[in-house]
Design an enzyme around this catalytic site. Sequence first.
Site, PDB file in Angstrom:
ATOM      1  N   HIS B 133       0.927  -1.197   0.072  1.00  0.00           N
ATOM      2  CA  HIS B 133       0.063  -0.053   0.069  1.00  0.00           C
ATOM      3  C   HIS B 133       0.841   1.275   0.018  1.00  0.00           C
ATOM      4  CE1 HIS B 133      -2.663   3.077   1.739  1.00  0.00           C
ATOM      5  NE2 HIS B 133      -3.597   2.230   1.620  1.00  0.00           N
ATOM      6  N   ASP B 210       3.643  -4.021   8.102  1.00  0.00           N
ATOM      7  CA  ASP B 210       2.082  -3.268   7.949  1.00  0.00           C
ATOM      8  C   ASP B 210       0.867  -4.239   8.157  1.00  0.00           C
ATOM      9  OD1 ASP B 210       0.316  -1.338   5.202  1.00  0.00           O
ATOM     10  OD2 ASP B 210      -0.511  -1.894   7.243  1.00  0.00           O
ATOM     11  N   GLN B 213      -4.270  -4.936   7.529  1.00  0.00           N
ATOM     12  CA  GLN B 213      -5.287  -5.819   6.921  1.00  0.00           C
ATOM     13  C   GLN B 213      -5.207  -7.202   7.616  1.00  0.00           C
ATOM     14  OE1 GLN B 213      -7.780  -4.926   4.848  1.00  0.00           O
ATOM     15  NE2 GLN B 213      -6.964  -3.078   4.290  1.00  0.00           N
ATOM     16  N   LYS B 236      -9.999   0.048  10.789  1.00  0.00           N
ATOM     17  CA  LYS B 236     -10.167  -1.115   9.842  1.00  0.00           C
ATOM     18  C   LYS B 236     -10.309  -2.482  10.877  1.00  0.00           C
ATOM     19  CE  LYS B 236      -7.197   0.475   6.331  1.00  0.00           C
ATOM     20  NZ  LYS B 236      -7.927   0.749   5.154  1.00  0.00           N
ATOM     21  N   CYS B 375      -5.006   2.519  -3.449  1.00  0.00           N
ATOM     22  CA  CYS B 375      -3.732   2.973  -2.950  1.00  0.00           C
ATOM     23  C   CYS B 375      -2.398   1.951  -3.092  1.00  0.00           C
ATOM     24  CB  CYS B 375      -3.879   3.354  -1.302  1.00  0.00           C
ATOM     25  SG  CYS B 375      -4.954   4.586  -0.978  1.00  0.00           S
TER      26      CYS B 375
END
Lengths: 150, 417
Positions: B133, B210, B213, B236, B375
């Site tokens: 991303h 990261d 998600q 999220k 993104c």
Amino acid sequence: MELRDLYEEVILDHNRNPRNYPYRPPGANHHAHGFNPLCGDEFQVHVKVDEAGVIEDVGFEGAGCAISTASASMMTEAVKGKTVAEAERLFHAVQDVLTDESAEPSDETLGKLKVLTGVKEFPMRVKCATLAWHTLNAALHDQEGTVTTE
Amino acid sequence: MREEPDRVQVPGFDIDAVRADFPALHQQVHGKPLVYLDNAASTQKPRSVLETLAHYYGHEYANVHRGVHHLSGRVTDAYEQARNRVAGFINAPSAREIVFLRGATEAINLVAQTWGRVNIRSGDEILVTGMEHHANIVPWQMLCEQTGAVLKVAPVDDDGVLDLDALGDLLGDRTRLVAVTHVSNVLGTVNPVAEIAARAHQSGARVLVDGAQAVPHLRVDVQAIGCDFYAFSGHKMYGPTGIGVLWGRAELLEAMPPWQGGGEMIRTVDFERGTTYAGIPQKFEAGTPHFVGAIGLGAAIDYLETIGMDAIAAWERELCDYAMQAIVEVPGVRVIGSAPDKGAILSFVMDGAHPHDIGTILDMQGIAVRTGHHCAMPLARRFGVPATVRASLSFYNTTAEIDALIAALHKVHEVLK
């Protein structure tokens, strides 16, 4: 608000069979690049303006959604043979009818372009309909840089 | 005759009760029931989180930072309790290693501009992957510009799987940091972050993951992963917007210079004698934090733990398999991202239909998906698509909702004909 307001017959036809596409008129003397990165619509508009300031020929290349493609196609049909000043008036008329609440679409000015007014019901898609027009405008004014309507 | 998809198991929790917990799921869009399939962009909130936010804004409200009065003490306790909850949720060794920020993007920028500015020099290398991303690309590009370091990119294969051999080849003596996504927001690919962290450490590089998600969808254990930094966002994972977390190893956070200056991140401030800084994590929490947001995030974690991350992961796996089997039956559909280990994210394109048009047609059926490059422009370019449609699932989605998506996709060609 119905899908048919947006995906109207004429628009679908212009999306399936875009006119003057992909087409780069021989001797085209004005060019511009339009790109909406968030949705991926990208076009190059090529215009041949003669000495009298008449748009002798026009074409576009690139790819985009049904609305942006149809709008670009209808645009090329509408401006071919017009003077630069007339094309600019059409650009402003299309801009106004799509973005100005109070604007009344005039059949006389817009002609066949009137079908684009349905896009107004889908505010997220207005930028698709106006991309090619802004790109044309940039081409006619020889503006540098990539045009975007996002 | 069309083959029925394999029978799907029922979730290991009461799905109707769970859906009843989320008020936003029960609304109409363009006269149709909302089918919310945009969870990778953001998630809906359960009542317990909404009630927590209302309670702290409406009743138990004062600024944090250990004020003398009663309300301030209560709220400070609740804020620090939330920090403990987050530490427990990701199995961090200590709550001191949990920094509350705005989100994953801010967390990654913080690491780039503090750890990065001190430890990265001209000629050093930062290794990312082709599926990142922008939040895990641009801060490193900016750091490279500032320091003269070089950005390297580990490639992704046609199935959306990270090429680990190529990653290994790119790891070298100059590699200082590997920044990798745990779960791709476009492909759904789950990366073997523990293995990547081990390899990176062998090369003497630090690792930032990261996890935006990942944390909403699977159990995350930062000690088991063995990375150095882990970033994620509250909104999220069924929590409020404007709150997120950077986890970092204590020894790294302690060595990093402060980022934003202001109140709370200091010990003493003096015009003549200069200013001294607080210890971790306060050193990185300048100003009044989004404490209500952090407390709300704690409530979101509590909610997820009552269902259980394993039950959540299992149901989302079922939904994903169901959806993958059904979507390939839709004429002209090409799914982007078919890794064997994959989260419930389906990105796809369709012959003769631009994602933007598909998105509008689905929207008119009450179906919320996202269209565009999500993104991740380098990834879109790698797969040769200017845009995709992305349906991203959550444990509160049902197979009936997937049926609605598939039916609407079948309609797309009719509309554009």
